[in-house]
Enzyme design. Structure first.
Site, short mmCIF file in Angstrom:
data_model
loop_
_atom_site.label_atom_id
_atom_site.label_comp_id
_atom_site.label_asym_id
_atom_site.label_seq_id
_atom_site.Cartn_x
_atom_site.Cartn_y
_atom_site.Cartn_z
N ASP A 61 -4.75 1.45 -11.74
CA ASP A 61 -3.78 1.63 -10.65
C ASP A 61 -2.40 1.11 -11.02
O ASP A 61 -1.98 0.07 -10.54
CB ASP A 61 -4.29 0.91 -9.39
CG ASP A 61 -3.55 1.33 -8.13
OD1 ASP A 61 -2.77 2.29 -8.19
OD2 ASP A 61 -3.76 0.69 -7.09
N GLU B 93 5.21 -0.94 -7.42
CA GLU B 93 4.21 -1.57 -6.57
C GLU B 93 3.63 -2.84 -7.18
O GLU B 93 3.60 -3.89 -6.53
CB GLU B 93 3.07 -0.57 -6.30
CG GLU B 93 1.94 -1.14 -5.47
CD GLU B 93 0.84 -0.13 -5.22
OE1 GLU B 93 -0.21 -0.53 -4.68
OE2 GLU B 93 1.00 1.06 -5.58
N ASN C 262 -1.99 8.95 2.36
CA ASN C 262 -2.84 8.49 3.47
C ASN C 262 -2.28 9.13 4.74
O ASN C 262 -1.62 8.50 5.55
CB ASN C 262 -2.83 6.96 3.56
CG ASN C 262 -3.41 6.32 2.32
OD1 ASN C 262 -4.41 6.76 1.77
ND2 ASN C 262 -2.77 5.26 1.84
N GLU D 143 0.29 11.37 -12.87
CA GLU D 143 0.91 10.68 -11.75
C GLU D 143 1.51 9.37 -12.25
O GLU D 143 0.80 8.52 -12.81
CB GLU D 143 -0.11 10.41 -10.63
CG GLU D 143 0.50 9.71 -9.43
CD GLU D 143 -0.46 9.54 -8.26
OE1 GLU D 143 -1.10 10.54 -7.90
OE2 GLU D 143 -0.58 8.42 -7.74
N ARG E 245 -14.76 0.47 -12.16
CA ARG E 245 -13.90 1.44 -11.49
C ARG E 245 -13.18 2.35 -12.47
O ARG E 245 -12.88 3.51 -12.15
CB ARG E 245 -12.89 0.69 -10.62
CG ARG E 245 -11.85 1.57 -9.95
CD ARG E 245 -11.02 0.75 -8.99
NE ARG E 245 -9.69 1.30 -8.80
CZ ARG E 245 -8.73 0.67 -8.14
NH1 ARG E 245 -8.96 -0.53 -7.61
NH2 ARG E 245 -7.55 1.22 -7.99
N ARG F 172 -5.70 14.69 -5.90
CA ARG F 172 -5.62 13.41 -6.61
C ARG F 172 -6.98 13.00 -7.19
O ARG F 172 -8.00 13.06 -6.51
CB ARG F 172 -5.10 12.30 -5.70
CG ARG F 172 -3.66 12.49 -5.26
CD ARG F 172 -3.19 11.32 -4.42
NE ARG F 172 -2.57 10.27 -5.20
CZ ARG F 172 -2.74 8.97 -4.97
NH1 ARG F 172 -3.54 8.56 -4.03
NH2 ARG F 172 -2.11 8.08 -5.70
N GLU G 289 4.62 3.15 3.01
CA GLU G 289 3.64 2.37 2.26
C GLU G 289 4.15 2.15 0.84
O GLU G 289 4.50 3.10 0.14
CB GLU G 289 2.30 3.11 2.23
CG GLU G 289 1.20 2.33 1.52
CD GLU G 289 -0.15 3.05 1.53
OE1 GLU G 289 -1.04 2.63 0.78
OE2 GLU G 289 -0.30 4.03 2.29
N GLU H 202 -10.44 4.91 -1.01
CA GLU H 202 -9.88 3.81 -0.21
C GLU H 202 -10.02 4.07 1.29
O GLU H 202 -9.10 3.83 2.07
CB GLU H 202 -8.40 3.60 -0.58
CG GLU H 202 -8.19 3.23 -2.02
CD GLU H 202 -6.73 2.98 -2.37
OE1 GLU H 202 -6.45 2.00 -3.07
OE2 GLU H 202 -5.88 3.77 -1.93
N LYS I 30 -5.48 13.57 -0.87
CA LYS I 30 -6.21 12.37 -1.26
C LYS I 30 -7.46 12.32 -0.39
O LYS I 30 -7.36 12.31 0.84
CB LYS I 30 -5.36 11.12 -1.05
CG LYS I 30 -6.12 9.81 -1.29
CD LYS I 30 -5.25 8.59 -1.00
CE LYS I 30 -6.04 7.29 -1.18
NZ LYS I 30 -5.21 6.09 -0.92
#
Length: 835
Positions: free
Chosen positions: A375, A403, A216, A397, A346, A330, A173, A297, A293
């Site tokens: 993000d 990304e 994930n 982090e 957010r 996280r 990912e 999401e 995590k």
């Protein structure tokens, strides 16, 4: 570094594929004083072949042979060998060699390097530190630095981790460097050669742990067969001082274990995790710990059972504590929101979820906090959560994988972004409170702390997909060890180790890299509006409208009159009030908010004037043109290095920088067109929408082609492209050239979508002047697209084409698979014209 030697001409090595990264140990000339400074033997104080000290001896042998052609014998425990380099721990030295004079008290993983005496001493507080010192010494030699030094260095924080987002099926990912080096078809791969090579790179930049699977997480990693595979991976990393960690799926007791619940306070769930943890540590006794995590999401978490995040983290912390493990939990926890509610934000989530739990986490829990509140955007303020946890350990982090920042197809050196965050003083209780000191545990007196970075290396020999992107991994390791280091100094060490000591190479790549983040911010999104990429699909190309009208919360709240998030306490979401008083006051007031964060904190009209005197909208127009112009220079600067860099790496990066030069124009035009269309306010310089050297494909004579309305509209010049009428028959677009006779660069904008590889040929008066194939999915690193959009748009240029007014220009496109040979426009560019 001190006493650095530069060599005007060093000769050429064979073509390199990037596999060795900055550990190439490329040959340097050495005679006279240089050769006399080299050790004649290597003494290692541990003969166990799987120990980091033993590995250090092998590394020294290879380094001295590679850089200076000197074959040096490794000796064991021969402390009195003259002109030697001695490697081991301080304790080993004292036991075997006697008193370690002049060596100060070292912290865990720290080391002492002394080249002043008759022997070189490399002594670590532990074996990992001894290996780090060895790489430090070799880095000096590989840069031609034979300085006489004696110093100790210790890490700023104990946690220096990397997170891999590798899936069990071998995909990654947000990975742009090929498939996983760890997994394939649901299992750990048999051949771990690349894992060993990665371990070596990580050790050289002092990374001490790697989480090998995606946050994930897939619970099948916990099967006995896969845990056996994890043990094999750990065996490969261990000699390099790198521990292995695992990401967990919170619902595993139910989805994998067969329980009826995954409630973290349920006794059966606790027992299940206890057994799994015992199985893991039975195979990997030195496992670093777990990464979790949850409730983010769509991932399962404790909120399913109305449990707190501390309940969840402490469940795992209690299981790993007897083994010396830690839990990285996280802070990326948020719910989908409603944009129509003005106070929804957010950015508030991290503080909202974690602040009231401060002090409730076990001591071996570390909250892993993204550097900004959203993000990994091109510009964010530091997360205010750093200033709200006084009794909880924290780690910052970061993201090496680009990304939102060009996915390694664009040059973006990201260390300066990290430095702006790490060097920010949050002024907690009106006292100095640098982010770097907070996350290291120094400001609030915490024993744990540090950093984690999402890296996502793959099987590509460049590791990350692009040679120049490796500067970001190198810089991460350096900053994890010492976040006070200078981003440009770090970069220059990397350049010298990666490309050699030629002064022009050093100066050119330094200039390109240091200009790359400002340029990318200029042409992708500025004034704190975030990276205006597509957040619904691939996170790559431009799509400003995708930011709004969804529940993800990365909003711009742009309408025809105004833009920006109102995050003030007085009128907005209240986010500014999450900071300590001094910063809160600065961000609350539009007059004191820095322009580069204006639209992050304030909702203003397009005609609002910045501190510079420009309006917001004119600043947008100007910055996007300026950024794209800078991106054009990257290619020409790189081309000036031809002959100074080996052919394979030179051609690879030339291909990428040529692509970036064209894609930056696509970004420029898309963002400017979108906001010009939305606001109706013209560009004072009359550039937006004005392209006098372009010929739109839809305006050409079409045979076997038809027009196609592109979405988003701004990702096509004039919102329209052309595609072949059939997936099996060629199309032709032709036109008479009405420009003055002269020599032009001929640029063609087209779309290269996933699912086919069309071929195009371009003719002038039936004479072929160029051809290409739509194979970008094989030659670039970014996520491919199945649509005609800002992700698939691409530009190719043919230089120095002699044209006469009245000539016939023709492009023939042959479709393939699902790709209908799409074309957007042609531009004939006189010298000096960017378009």
């Amino acid at each position: 570094m001190r006493a650095l030697l530069f060599f005007a001409s060093l000769g050429f090595v064979a073509a390199e594929n990037g596999l060795n990264g900055w550990l190439r140990y490329a040959s340097l000339p050495c005679s006279g004083q240089c050769r006399s400074n080299l050790p004649s033997s290597i003494v290692i104080l541990n003969t166990t072949e799987t120990s980091p000290v033993y590995v250090a001896g092998t590394e020294l042998q290879n380094g001295l042979k590679g850089v200076y052609g000197k074959r040096v014998q490794v000796k064991h425990n021969k402390c009195k060998a003259s002109s030697s380099v001695v490697v081991g721990t301080v304790d080993q030295y004292r036991e075997i060699c006697g008193a370690a004079k002049g060596v100060p008290e070292l912290e865990e993983d720290g080391f002492w390097l002394d080249t002043k005496g008759k022997n070189v001493q490399i002594l670590g507080q532990n074996e990992r530190g001894a290996l780090y010192g060895t790489f430090e010494y070799l880095s000096m030699l590989a840069q031609g630095n034979h300085s006489k030094v004696a110093y100790a260095t210790n890490p700023s924080a104990p946690i220096r981790w990397v997170n891999q987002w590798d899936d069990m099926d071998g995909r990654i990912e947000r990975g742009y460097g090929g498939p996983s080096i760890f997994f394939k078809d649901g299992q750990v791969v048999d051949d771990l050669t690349r894992v060993a090579e990665y371990a070596r790179l990580l050790a050289s930049i002092r990374i001490n742990a790697v989480v090998i699977n995606n946050v994930n997480a897939n619970a099948t990693l916990l099967s006995p067969t896969n845990l056996d595979g994890v043990a094999r991976i750990a065996d490969v990393f261990r000699p390099y001082g790198v521990q292995v960690g695992l990401s967990l799926n919170f619902a595993s007791p139910q989805t994998y274990g067969g329980l009826s619940t995954f409630d973290p306070l349920d006794a059966s769930v606790v027992e299940w995790w206890s057994k799994i943890t015992a199985q893991v540590y039975d195979r990997v006794p030195d496992m670093a710990g777990y990464l979790v995590k949850a409730d983010s999401e769509g991932q399962p978490g404790p909120q399913t059972y109305n449990r707190t995040l501390a309940d969840a983290a402490n469940l795992f912390a209690k299981e790993v504590q007897p083994y010396g493990g830690i839990v990285m939990y996280r802070a990326f926890v948020y719910n989908k929101l409603n944009e129509s509610i003005w106070t929804d934000d957010r950015a508030n989530a991290a503080v909202d979820f974690f602040k009231d739990l401060d002090g409730e986490f076990d001591d071996n829990v570390v909250i892993q906090i993204k550097y900004g509140p959203i993000d990994f955007q091109v510009r964010e303020p530091p997360s205010p959560l750093f200033a709200n946890l006084f009794n909880t350990s924290m780690a910052i982090e970061l993201q090496v994988t680009q990304e939102y920042l060009g996915q390694q197809s664009h040059l973006v050196y990201v260390a300066p972004i990290w430095k702006t965050i790490l060097d920010t003083d949050l002024r907690v209780d009106h006292q100095p409170s640098l982010v770097r000191d907070i996350v290291a545990g120094k400001r609030f007196n915490r024993k744990l702390g540090g950093s984690a970075a999402v890296v996502n290396v793959g099987t590509n020999t460049t590791w990350l997909g692009s040679h120049l992107s490796m500067s970001n991994l190198y810089a991460y390791g350096r900053l994890a060890w010492n976040p006070a280091d200078d981003a440009q100094d770090i970069l220059q060490d990397w350049i010298k180790l990666t490309f050699g000591l030629d002064r022009k190479v050093l100066d050119t790549i330094t200039r390109m890299s240091m200009e790359s983040w400002p340029a990318y911010e200029q042409y992708s999104g500025n004034l704190g509006i975030q990276t205006l990429t597509d957040i619904i699909y691939t996170h790559y190309g431009p799509s400003p409208a995708s930011q709004d009208n969804n529940g993800w919360g990365q909003w711009t709240r742009a309408d025809r009159d105004s833009i920006g998030m109102d995050r003030t306490v007085a009128n907005g979401t209240g986010f500014s009030g999450q900071y300590p008083d001094e910063l809160a006051a600065m961000y609350e007031n539009i007059a004191t908010t820095p322009d580069n964060l204006l639209l992050w904190f304030h909702h203003v009209g397009y005609t609002h004037r910045l501190h510079s005197g420009k309006t917001v909208i004119q600043h947008f127009y100007d910055e996007h043109y300026s950024g794209a112009e800078t991106a054009q220079t990257f290619l020409t600067q790189w081309e000036s290095l031809e002959g100074k860099i080996d052919t394979e790496r030179y051609n690879h990066m030339r291909h990428f920088l040529d692509y970036q030069s064209g894609h930056s124009i696509l970004w420029r035009d898309a963002i400017n067109t979108f906001y010009h269309n939305l606001s109706g306010i013209p560009d004072q310089a009359k550039r937006v929408g004005h392209h006098p050297w372009r010929i739109e494909a839809e305006d050409m004579k079409l045979e076997g082609y038809k027009t196609y309305t592109v979405s988003p509209f701004e990702t096509a010049s004039g919102s329209v492209a052309i595609v072949t009428t059939s997936n099996s028959t060629a199309g032709t677009a032709s036109t008479k050239i009405n420009f003055p006779t002269g020599t032009y660069d001929l640029a063609v904008n087209y779309y290269d979508i996933y699912g086919g590889q069309s071929e195009w040929k371009v003719y002038l008066n039936n004479r072929e002047i160029g051809q290409w194939i739509g194979n970008s999915e094989d030659t670039f690193s970014h996520t491919p697209s199945i649509y005609l959009d800002g992700h698939s748009a691409i530009r190719i240029k043919f230089r120095g084409v002699k044209v006469h007014k009245g000539d016939t220009l023709k492009i023939v496109g042959m479709p393939n698979g699902n790709e209908p040979a799409p074309l957007d426009y042609v531009a004939l560019l006189p010298a000096g014209i960017v378009d």
